[in-house]
Design an enzyme around this catalytic site. Sequence first.
Site, PDB file in Angstrom:
ATOM      1  N   SER A   1      -5.578   3.568   4.523  1.00 41.50           N
ATOM      2  CA  SER A   1      -5.083   2.728   3.430  1.00 41.50           C
ATOM      3  C   SER A   1      -6.235   2.113   2.652  1.00 41.50           C
ATOM      4  CB  SER A   1      -4.154   1.629   3.963  1.00 41.50           C
ATOM      5  OG  SER A   1      -3.355   1.115   2.918  1.00 41.50           O
TER       6      SER A   1
ATOM      7  N   SER B   1       0.788  -1.235   0.000  1.00 41.44           N
ATOM      8  CA  SER B   1       0.000   0.000   0.000  1.00 41.44           C
ATOM      9  C   SER B   1       0.819   1.283   0.000  1.00 41.44           C
ATOM     10  CB  SER B   1      -0.963   0.003   1.192  1.00 41.44           C
ATOM     11  OG  SER B   1      -2.081  -0.804   0.913  1.00 41.44           O
TER      12      SER B   1
ATOM     13  N   LYS C   1       0.172   3.776  -2.779  1.00 39.46           N
ATOM     14  CA  LYS C   1      -0.823   4.848  -2.715  1.00 39.46           C
ATOM     15  C   LYS C   1      -0.181   6.232  -2.673  1.00 39.46           C
ATOM     16  CE  LYS C   1      -4.477   2.104  -0.478  1.00 39.46           C
ATOM     17  NZ  LYS C   1      -3.828   0.770  -0.451  1.00 39.46           N
TER      18      LYS C   1
END
Length: 459
Positions: free
Chosen positions: A296, A120, A123
């Site tokens: 997240s 993640s 991102k």
Amino acid sequence: MTRARLVVAGLVALVLVLAVGAAAGGFAVTDAARRTATASPSSSPPPLAPRAYVAAGATPSPIASRATAPVPSRTGVAAALRRLLGAAGLGSRVRAEVLDAGDGTRLLGRGDTAPAAPASTAKLLTAAAVLAVRPADYRIQTTVRQGRGGALVLVGGGDPTLTGASGSSAGAYGQAARIGDLAVQLKRAGVHWNRIVVDDSLFAGPAVSPRWAPEDVPSDYASAITAVLADGGRDAPGDAVRSATPDLAAGRRLATLLGRPSVPVVRGRVPAGAAVLATVRSAPLSTLVAQMLQTSDNVIAECLARQVALAEHAQASFAGAAAAVRTVLRRLGVDPGTGLSDGSGLAAADRVSAATLARVLRLAVTTPRLRYLVAGLPTAAWSGTLAGRYLHGAARAGAGVVRAKTGTLTGVSALAGVVHDRDGRLLVFAFVADRAGSTESAEVALDDLAARLAACGCG
């Protein structure tokens, strides 16, 4: 409400400390992003607020400026982190990059240019790209238009936080646009209708990435990605598991809120030139970025990546969005390579180097319109996915100081963010352990690395 106000004050103060050139303030991290944090401590915190909470909520004392804070030396940083980089919890391979945020000096590099699964932390790339192509106050629009033969057409703009909550009930995200407001506008207009058509045509390609695992959708962390969806792809705001057909679920919510839950809900296209009957708009883009980073959220990430594609006049699909993110970052001076296949990092096949993650973070610190990325990062021992971390042991040195994006997949644990060292120098770091074993052990080891930077006077 008292704690929420304290959180707001603390985060605003922290942003002012962390931003280079603090005069460019106004960073927004919403109450809802903090309230809906999904992380929980591995063990319960003490009954009284730990010093980390006090530090995070307090007005910071002045810190050394770039002119007076010494730049850490490469040998000093290497010596400080050497033992921790070999922690058993990180597994057999760790990619690491540490930069001076001010002048970009590379202070540590360990396999940093080799692509690795970012999980993640990917991102961060989506956040930087969307803030580069859309203004921070941009709002995503959802409309209802007049269809043929008495149909109402719910036309999606790709707002992942649109809520189907009834009345004034809370949705899955704060400051969200409401399907209920669309229903109110339609009722006031006295519109006669007999069915709901859901128009997803703004997005293209498969609604589920072919590079995601079969168990990813539906799950508690991902839904199908459609231009019309509500509450992060959930059938209802409080659902734990998200939906494989979130567009139809949103259409059914509209029918229910209009008082006719049994009418047909189908997919289709709005007729050209159809009249707009009702409109709502999302929270500002800066808020959506913060909500994505704090918890997240994969669905928000994929929708924001498609906003990059739309701004770049590219196909708003998984492939098109990933390509658009890469294009925008290259234009900003950071080449992420070709290994990104989605906007969330959920695909196990995604590959991004630690050097790319660190450079994107430095870009966010030094580029005014991208600093909402820094503002949206979770704070150690205080908010988002770091709320339950940095509470114990050596990691407490980073509590209230480290701001970072987490990343977790099977066998992968990552942490990338910013931190002031002991002398007040702002550093950027990225650590990716892509052969880790226990997630809990890897997180402890990553936290120790970032906290060591916070405690370091590595001249």
